[in-house]
Design an enzyme around this catalytic site. Structure first.
Site, mmCIF file in Angstrom:
data_model
loop_
_atom_site.group_PDB
_atom_site.id
_atom_site.type_symbol
_atom_site.label_atom_id
_atom_site.label_comp_id
_atom_site.label_asym_id
_atom_site.label_seq_id
_atom_site.Cartn_x
_atom_site.Cartn_y
_atom_site.Cartn_z
ATOM 1 N N CYS A 2 0.848 -1.190 0.000
ATOM 2 C CA CYS A 2 0.000 0.000 0.000
ATOM 3 C C CYS A 2 0.885 1.242 0.000
ATOM 4 C CB CYS A 2 -0.940 0.113 1.202
ATOM 5 S SG CYS A 2 -2.027 -1.277 1.407
ATOM 6 N N ARG A 27 3.372 -0.074 -5.139
ATOM 7 C CA ARG A 27 3.246 -0.674 -3.810
ATOM 8 C C ARG A 27 1.945 -1.451 -3.641
ATOM 9 N NH1 ARG A 27 6.790 1.581 -0.282
ATOM 10 N NH2 ARG A 27 5.530 0.851 1.444
ATOM 11 N N TRP A 74 -2.902 -2.603 -1.502
ATOM 12 C CA TRP A 74 -2.634 -4.015 -1.760
ATOM 13 C C TRP A 74 -3.364 -4.755 -0.648
ATOM 14 C CZ3 TRP A 74 -0.385 -8.270 0.678
ATOM 15 C CH2 TRP A 74 -0.092 -9.360 -0.157
ATOM 16 N N ASN A 100 -0.903 2.169 5.794
ATOM 17 C CA ASN A 100 -0.100 1.107 5.184
ATOM 18 C C ASN A 100 0.448 0.264 6.323
ATOM 19 O OD1 ASN A 100 1.761 -0.455 3.734
ATOM 20 N ND2 ASN A 100 3.341 1.101 3.929
ATOM 21 N N GLY A 101 0.162 -1.045 6.293
ATOM 22 C CA GLY A 101 0.641 -1.929 7.359
ATOM 23 C C GLY A 101 -0.465 -2.865 7.787
ATOM 24 N N GLU A 481 16.603 -17.373 -9.807
ATOM 25 C CA GLU A 481 16.166 -16.013 -10.089
ATOM 26 C C GLU A 481 15.395 -15.955 -11.422
ATOM 27 O OE1 GLU A 481 15.574 -13.403 -8.704
ATOM 28 O OE2 GLU A 481 15.636 -11.809 -10.194
ATOM 29 N N LYS A 485 11.537 -14.716 -12.059
ATOM 30 C CA LYS A 485 11.178 -13.657 -13.027
ATOM 31 C C LYS A 485 10.082 -14.160 -13.945
ATOM 32 C CE LYS A 485 12.374 -10.929 -11.549
ATOM 33 N NZ LYS A 485 13.249 -10.712 -10.431
ATOM 34 N N GLU A 488 6.612 -14.466 -12.027
ATOM 35 C CA GLU A 488 5.910 -13.241 -11.638
ATOM 36 C C GLU A 488 5.505 -12.399 -12.845
ATOM 37 O OE1 GLU A 488 8.032 -10.553 -8.983
ATOM 38 O OE2 GLU A 488 9.919 -10.995 -9.951
ATOM 39 N N HIS A 504 16.567 -37.315 -8.686
ATOM 40 C CA HIS A 504 15.963 -37.604 -7.383
ATOM 41 C C HIS A 504 14.484 -37.233 -7.350
ATOM 42 C CE1 HIS A 504 19.895 -38.601 -5.818
ATOM 43 N NE2 HIS A 504 20.342 -37.552 -6.491
ATOM 44 N N LYS A 603 5.390 -4.084 -4.877
ATOM 45 C CA LYS A 603 6.847 -3.946 -4.885
ATOM 46 C C LYS A 603 7.453 -4.125 -3.496
ATOM 47 C CE LYS A 603 10.756 -2.671 -6.824
ATOM 48 N NZ LYS A 603 11.385 -3.720 -7.661
#
Ligand code: M6R
Length: 608
Positions: A2, A27, A74, A100-101, A481, A485, A488, A504, A603
């Site tokens: 947020c 955000r 968010w 925000n939180g 990584e 990418k 997402e 395995h 983000k």
């Protein structure tokens, strides 16, 4: 998650708030809203969906007034909907809040407030805040906010306005970011600096529980006991343009192309041939380092993947045992941290809740903490003992690209620094690594110029359901990584496996046509990796490889090969990831995904 903004001045608040929110949409982007005081009433406009929806609404139903707060969400508590959007108000509509939180004890507070006659409209935790402020309001808004926050557990950055004191904006943070912008007769709050940069470069970086009181006469910062806090203004020197698309389609591709510059900026004045490595904000001495018996690298997401590279590199160059872990796991597993531990936290934003919690717990246990972060003045940078900034510039796209490769360079730089202190590396080896590091920006540039092969591959495979990444050693770190990418940005299911692990279990997933991507930059492991590739080819996989220029022999085994310039094995992740970032990007573009703002993500993850 947020983003919050606030404005108090002489101009119309609505356009300033919306413009600020547009810089914070990274955000969170489930819904957006503003609350503005107009003729002694709070007018709220809010709606589900992207900021654009709010802009359309405000165009049809404009709101006048020069003091207000805004929010881009968010969702955590309560689905994205008009009613759950911020700002939230008390029942009388006299107090409005953006937040925000997460208020962890909101259920208890809500029940208590209901027992006092308060009513709630939304499913959010935030709605308790304006009602708590209302409960404690006895003629002084600041007092009421101080008392209300005294009851709140969890994390918050809040902005509060009230018709009881229509010329005032009160704000405070605890474990969530918040800055104050100080302009000429106008003042701002925001979750991040770019939101105010078009108006002022003079910023207060707030500490937890510093209360901001804005009126037309200025900004005052107070402690919980209402003592005045004296604070230096932080003058932002970077350009607002850095946070604009600058003619690019989106931030993601802009930031991918900024990587050569980001690398150079992160190395400038630190990596100079024939000179000692200079790390201004690291005061760790040779004697203190001798006491360190273990390094822990802790981070989340992409920053964690940089940490995986860091483990290999620090152990190899500086000969110190390194553990690397995900912050949300590390913090709850009673790690054996003590005064002999050196903790490295890696965080682009410097505000990731789990990473910050690990930093704080480890400091309590006596560990020395080094923060690698991209944001000057971020929480981790302020709370760590030592800081190594990555100079990637503002990273706006949700998928981290330029921050990642600068984190890799920060890892190399720090590893070389401590290897020098510990004398574990010969001077010629050190100089050879530095010389090769200096070449990296140019080599990344060359890879970026050759994107056609990647684009072709993306247009052929963008409808795949799964893709697998394989690697050994540092190529496995790159595979992790690359896989993140791809997931997402494209929503294609993807996993990364260590080449030797295939037999395995994971090899059971391979069937005719399965797409497998590998990189072959670790010379010692190349042949073994090719054998692993043959195992999947035999079972019908289509394989694309990243290989060094000149290694044309690999074409015999692979369906396609992307060549990258040669470099030292330990530095190869910086180059090998570039085509794989482009692959994720172009696949997402082909699929029509929103590359800058992938679904369900934000983000900065400033909640647990
Ligand atoms: O700001 P941080 O580096 O602490 O963020 C950590 C992760 O949230 C972040 O890297 C995330 O995984 C990115 N979306 C990956 O592209």
């Amino acid at each position: 998650m947020c983003g919050i903004v606030g404005f108090l001045g002489k101009k119309e608040a609505a356009p300033i708030l919306v413009e600020g929110l547009s810089k914070l949409e990274y955000r969170g982007y489930d819904s957006a809203g503003v609350a503005i005081i107009n003729n002694n009433e709070i007018e709220i406009k809010k709606c589900k969906g992207r900021l654009k929806n709010l802009e359309n609404k405000l165009e049809k139903e404009p709101v006048k007034g020069s003091i207000g707060i805004g929010h881009t969400r968010w969702a955590t508590h309560g689905e994205p909907s008009d009613v759950n959007s911020h700002p939230h108000s008390n029942g009388k509509g006299t107090i409005s809040v953006v937040h925000n939180g997460i208020i962890e004890n909101y259920l208890k507070l809500r029940e208590w407030l209901i027992s006092k006659g308060y009513e709630f409209l939304s499913e959010t935790d935030t709605e308790v805040i304006p009602n708590l402020v209302d409960y404690y309001y006895k003629g002084d808004l600041v007092d009421a906010v101080i008392k209300a926050t005294g009851k709140m557990e969890g994390s918050y950055a809040i902005g509060v306005i009230s018709t009881n004191e229509p010329d005032k904006l009160v704000a405070v943070r605890k474990d969530s970011p918040l800055i104050v912008g100080v302009g000429e007769g106008e003042y701002f709050i925001a979750s991040d600096i770019p939101a105010v940069l078009n108006h002022t470069r003079n910023i207060y970086l707030l500490e937890d529980k510093e209360f901001v009181v804005m009126t037309k006469d200025g900004v005052e910062l107070l402690t919980e006991d209402k003592e005045v806090v004296k604070k230096e203004i932080y003058h932002v020197t970077w350009n607002a343009d850095a946070a604009e698309k600058g003619g690019c389609e989106d931030f993601t591709i802009k930031e991918i192309h900024e990587q050569p510059k980001a690398l150079k900026d992160t190395m400038t004045s630190r990596i100079v041939l024939g000179e000692e490595i200079k790390l201004d904000k690291i005061t760790l001495t040779k004697e203190q380092l001798e006491e360190v018996d273990r390094v822990y690298i802790v981070a989340c997401g992409t920053a964690y993947h940089a940490g995986v590279v860091g483990k290999y590199v620090i152990e190899k160059l500086a000969k110190i045992p390194v553990e690397v872990d995900i912050a949300s796991e590390f913090r709850y597993r009673d790690p054996l941290i003590n005064e002999k531990s050196l903790l490295i936290v890696v965080s682009q934003s410097g505000e990731t809740a789990d990473t910050l919690a690990v930093l704080r717990d480890s400091k309590k246990k006596g560990a020395r903490v080094l923060a690698m972060t991209n944001v000057v003045g971020s929480s981790v940078s302020r709370e760590a003992d030592d800081v190594l900034y990555t100079w990637a510039g503002p990273e706006i796209a949700v998928a981290s690209t330029k921050a990642y490769i600068t984190q890799l360079v920060a890892m190399y730089t720090f590893a070389l620094h401590i290897a020098t202190l510990k004398n574990t590396l010969k001077k010629e080896e050190l100089e050879a690594i530095k010389a090769e590091m200096i070449e990296l920006p140019g080599k990344v540039e060359r890879i970026l110029e050759n994107k056609e092969e990647i684009q072709k591959f993306a247009s052929k495979h963008y409808m795949e359901k799964d893709m697998f990444f394989l690697g050994r050693g540092l190529d496995y770190a790159v595979a992790m990584e690359a896989s993140l990418k791809l997931k997402e940005l494209t929503y294609i299911h993807s996993d990364a496996y260590a080449g030797g692990e295939l037999k395995h279990g994971p090899i059971a997933l391979i069937e005719k046509g399965t797409v497998v991507i590998t990189s072959l930059t670790q010379r010692k492991l190349r042949d073994k990796m090719i054998s692993n590739v043959k195992e999947v080819v035999t079972r019908g996989a289509k394989v694309m490889a990243i290989a060094y220029e000149g290694d044309t022999e690999v074409e015999k085994t692979m369906d396609s090969v992307i060549y990258i310039p040669e470099t030292l094995d330990i530095l190869a992740p910086v180059l090998a990831i570039i085509p794989l970032q482009l692959l994720a990007y172009y696949t997402a573009v082909q699929k029509g995904c929103d590359v800058d703002k992938p679904r369900n993500l934000a983000k900065s993850v400033t909640v647990e």
